[in-house]
Design a protein around this motif. Structure first.
Motif, mmCIF file in Angstrom:
data_model
loop_
_atom_site.group_PDB
_atom_site.id
_atom_site.type_symbol
_atom_site.label_atom_id
_atom_site.label_comp_id
_atom_site.label_asym_id
_atom_site.label_seq_id
_atom_site.Cartn_x
_atom_site.Cartn_y
_atom_site.Cartn_z
ATOM 1 N N VAL A 378 0.818 -1.347 0.181
ATOM 2 C CA VAL A 378 -0.142 0.103 -0.108
ATOM 3 C C VAL A 378 0.618 1.160 0.169
ATOM 4 O O VAL A 378 1.585 1.410 0.918
ATOM 5 N N ASN A 379 0.700 2.053 -0.958
ATOM 6 C CA ASN A 379 1.583 3.320 -1.073
ATOM 7 C C ASN A 379 1.256 4.294 -0.089
ATOM 8 O O ASN A 379 0.085 4.124 0.454
ATOM 9 N N ASN A 389 -5.602 5.844 -0.077
ATOM 10 C CA ASN A 389 -6.554 5.599 -1.151
ATOM 11 C C ASN A 389 -7.332 4.189 -0.811
ATOM 12 O O ASN A 389 -6.571 3.335 -0.680
ATOM 13 N N ASN A 392 -6.413 0.821 -2.982
ATOM 14 C CA ASN A 392 -4.940 0.218 -2.821
ATOM 15 C C ASN A 392 -5.172 -0.876 -1.662
ATOM 16 O O ASN A 392 -4.256 -1.787 -1.658
#
Length: 717
Positions: A378-379, A389, A392
């Motif tokens: 997950v960024n 987000n 994600n």
């Protein structure tokens, strides 16, 4: 030097193989900065002090005697088996004075663990088991610390342990294959003799009960309504049919539940072993896993996945026989905390175990525990309100679980447990929501075993599989407006003449409530109107048979003149539950956007509305519980720091509980006496009782079941 020779003499007298320190070694055993694992796994002996440096003798004069008093218990803290003289097992005593089976501790060391599993002390000398040296005969295993030659004068004084006949209890077996296979199709075969014939006696008690309630019992003949609410109530059969307790407020005892055939489980535990789990957290996790292992049956199968920066299958899918339990305990006790947090890789391995297995038990589930945030998948991009987000989070789940491109997936629920205040509650909640599992918030470290106990109490009592409710309009003028089913998948036909709800699995005694909105037409020819026909079918997990229940008709009376209107408390309380859940969603949205005042105001307004309802004024327990829960959420939004630390996780675990109508651990309590716990079943409560008994060291875990509040609808009047 005298104290070192006393150790040798005592070892000779006790017929033990021990490690004797060299002349330049420190007399006092080293201590780690963290708490002792064994201090948490078992009570500390008298005379020992427990503090920030772990469990250790209270004074130097007692150090040696107390360590041997501890070893006199003859229990290996890794495999939990006895260590008695003459059993043919070499015993290793480390420089910190803790003893283990040589086979057990050698396995730990082989996988890089050079820390004492009891006191967390770092060892300078470790037991080695050379793969090429033939070594001494069976029963005469020699323990050579690093850099000690075989002709060392001290080592020659140690007498070998005499051999004994082979014992299956202590038979050495590999914990998991090395290297890890590419396909996990090495699951232990199921017992084909495991069959359960359906019992004809009290067969009606073993069927799902379907009831319907209308918001009011009658509507005037010449009146119409566009939004009339009907409640569909389901209750799963009890786990023990025909068994009555002597106390009507108590359920069946655990012995009775154990003697009743139940659906065996395939359980995969995906455990976070990142660096942040070191110390007390890992010790408590091991203890909780020990409780899970001991309470699984011989037909249940367990696999263990450990993940940090990467993931590995620590223990393959094996039946929990006596041997299987011992090997599983060994595997769990070899866990070491280090590295980052790669939740996605852990779940991928867990899902792969389920996908690749050659045979399936009737019930399958994954338990995920983590205390951190995934830093690999997950960024870190965030919205202005601070939220990551949402899309994600789907990347954390393999497609085999959440499906995609028309693939329904393997339908294995992931029950996620967020441990502590640093975990990513949003991702853990999303994982459970997408997969059909629940999200529990473990705020206090000591509650982890109770949280696991509540979860497996449900998993080990599944009595219904793949349940579906079908609704059909039986009146040409009646149309279904909406279905309110929480997180359960529901489908309403475009013409509004029919709909369905996929309920899935039900635990014993579990209940589900769904609200259906319909219109009421004028009635010119009859004194009653038939609105709906409700049907339900499901699969019995024991017999694999499909059960089709008799349909239930929803009928209301149509008098010409309506007397005093009586509102259904059953329908009103479920409306309150849905209203509270909607308020929680709105409050969380406001909090994530940084407006805590609005979030608190939303919850306060909901509490005010609930207090004015018919069910609240009648003292309904669910309404009391909802008010207490909303108040707790308000308090956890007092500041941004408090919301980030516990408020978000508390709200999400509450939403998970209400949307699935299933008990979750929230905050620091799982007790049925807590007003927050509205969905606990007798099986869950009984398993919690066993957990508390084990934590308190009670010799008997079969205490009476605590009375729990039932929020079920009473018999229709």
């Amino acid at each position: 030097m005298g104290s070192k020779w006393r150790k040798v003499k005592m070892a000779l007298a006790s017929n033990l193989c021990v490690y004797v320190p060299t002349a330049d070694a420190d007399d006092s055993p080293p201590h780690s900065d963290g708490f002792s694992d064994v201090g948490l796994l078992s009570p500390a002996p008298a005379g020992w002090s427990v503090g920030g440096s772990g469990a250790r003798p209270a004074s130097p004069s007692l150090r040696l005697s107390k360590s041997f008093n501890r070893s006199s218990k003859k229990t290996c803290t890794i495999c939990l088996a006895s260590m008695k003289r003459g059993e043919g097992q070499a015993i290793f005593t480390a420089e910190c004075s803790h003893s283990f089976h040589f086979q057990c501790i050698a396995s730990n060391v082989k996988h890089g663990n050079k820390i004492c599993p009891v006191c967390r002390a770092k060892w300078k000398e470790v037991p080695l088991q050379g793969p090429t040296n033939p070594g001494p005969p069976l029963g005469r295993t020699r323990i050579n610390p690093v850099n000690w030659s075989n002709d060392n004068s001290v080592m020659t004084l140690l007498r070998p342990i005499p051999p004994r006949p082979n014992s299956p209890r202590h038979a050495a077996a590999p914990i998991f294959p090395t290297p890890e296979p590419t396909i996990f199709n090495d699951d232990e075969a199921l017992d084909l003799k495991f069959t359960n014939r359906p019992c004809l006696e009290n067969s009606n008690l073993k069927r799902v009960l379907v009831k319907t309630y209308t918001e009011v019992p009658a509507v005037p003949r010449f009146s119409a309504a566009d939004d009339f609410t009907v409640l569909i109530h389901l209750k799963a059969p009890a786990s023990v049919s025909g068994v009555k307790s002597s106390n009507t407020n108590q359920g069946p005892t655990f012995s009775q539940v154990n003697q009743t055939p139940r659906a065996p489980v395939d359980l995969v535990t995906v455990l976070d072993t990142s660096g942040s789990m070191a110390g007390t957290k890992l010790a408590l996790l091991k203890r909780a896993m020990g409780f899970v292992i001991q309470n699984l049956g011989p037909a249940d199968r367990l696999a263990v996945i450990a993940f940090s920066s990467t993931a590995r299958r620590l223990f393959p899918l094996r039946k929990m026989s006596d041997t299987g339990k011992q090997q599983a305990l060994q595997a769990v006790n070899s866990l070491v905390a280090n590295g980052g947090t790669n939740i996605a890789e852990g779940l991928r391995k867990g899902a792969k175990v389920m996908e690749d297995r050659r045979e399936n038990n009737p019930v399958g589930s994954i338990i995920l525990l983590s205390d951190g945030q995934d830093t690999y998948t997950v960024n870190g991009s965030s919205n202005p309100g601070g939220r990551k987000n949402q899309s994600n989070y789907e990347l954390l789940l393999p497609e085999s679980i959440h499906g995609g491109d028309g693939n329904p997936g393997i339908k294995i629920p992931v029950h996620a447990f967020g441990f502590g205040t640093d975990h990513d509650a949003s991702s853990m909640h999303s994982i459970s929501e997408i997969s059909g599992g629940t999200f529990s918030f473990i705020e206090t470290e000591g509650v982890i075993q109770d949280a696991f106990a509540q979860c497996i109490g449900g998993l080990l009592s599944v009595v219904v599989k793949d349940a579906r409710v079908i609704l059909e309009s039986v009146n040409a003028n009646v149309v279904l407006r909406s279905l309110k089913a929480g997180s359960y998948k529901s489908h309403l036909m475009q013409d509004g003449k029919s709909g369905c709800i996929d309920v899935g699995d039900l635990y014993a005694d579990e209940e589900r409530d769904f609200l259906v909105s319909v219109n009421i037409p004028k009635e010119l020819t009859s004194y009653e109107t038939c609105l709906l026909k409700v049907r339900c079918h499901y699969t019995d997990p024991l017999t694999k048979e499909t059960v089709n229940l008799e349909s239930v008709d929803v009928v209301i009376k149509r008098p010409e003149i309506l007397g005093q209107e009586v509102v259904s408390v059953e329908v009103d309380r479920q409306k309150n539950r849905l209203h509270a859940a909607e308020a929680m969603v709105q409050a969380r949205t406001a909090a994530e956007e940084g407006d805590l005042a609005q979030a608190i105001g939303t919850l306060e307004n909901c509490r005010r509305v609930l207090s004015e309802t018919v069910s609240a004024k009648s003292g309904d327990r669910l309404c009391v519980a909802l008010d207490a829960e909303l108040k707790e959420m308000q308090e956890r939004m007092a500041s941004r720091h408090m919301y980030e630390a516990s408020g978000r996780a508390y709200i999400l675990s509450g939403l998970s509980s209400h949307s699935w109508q299933r008990a979750t651990a929230r905050g620091d309590s799982t007790y049925g006496s807590s007003l927050v716990q509205a969905y606990q079943t007798p099986s869950m409560v009984e398993m919690l009782t066993r957990s508390q008994a084990s934590l308190l060291g009670s010799p008997s875990a079969q205490r009476p079941v605590r009375p729990i509040w039932s929020f079920a609808s009473p018999k229709p009047r």
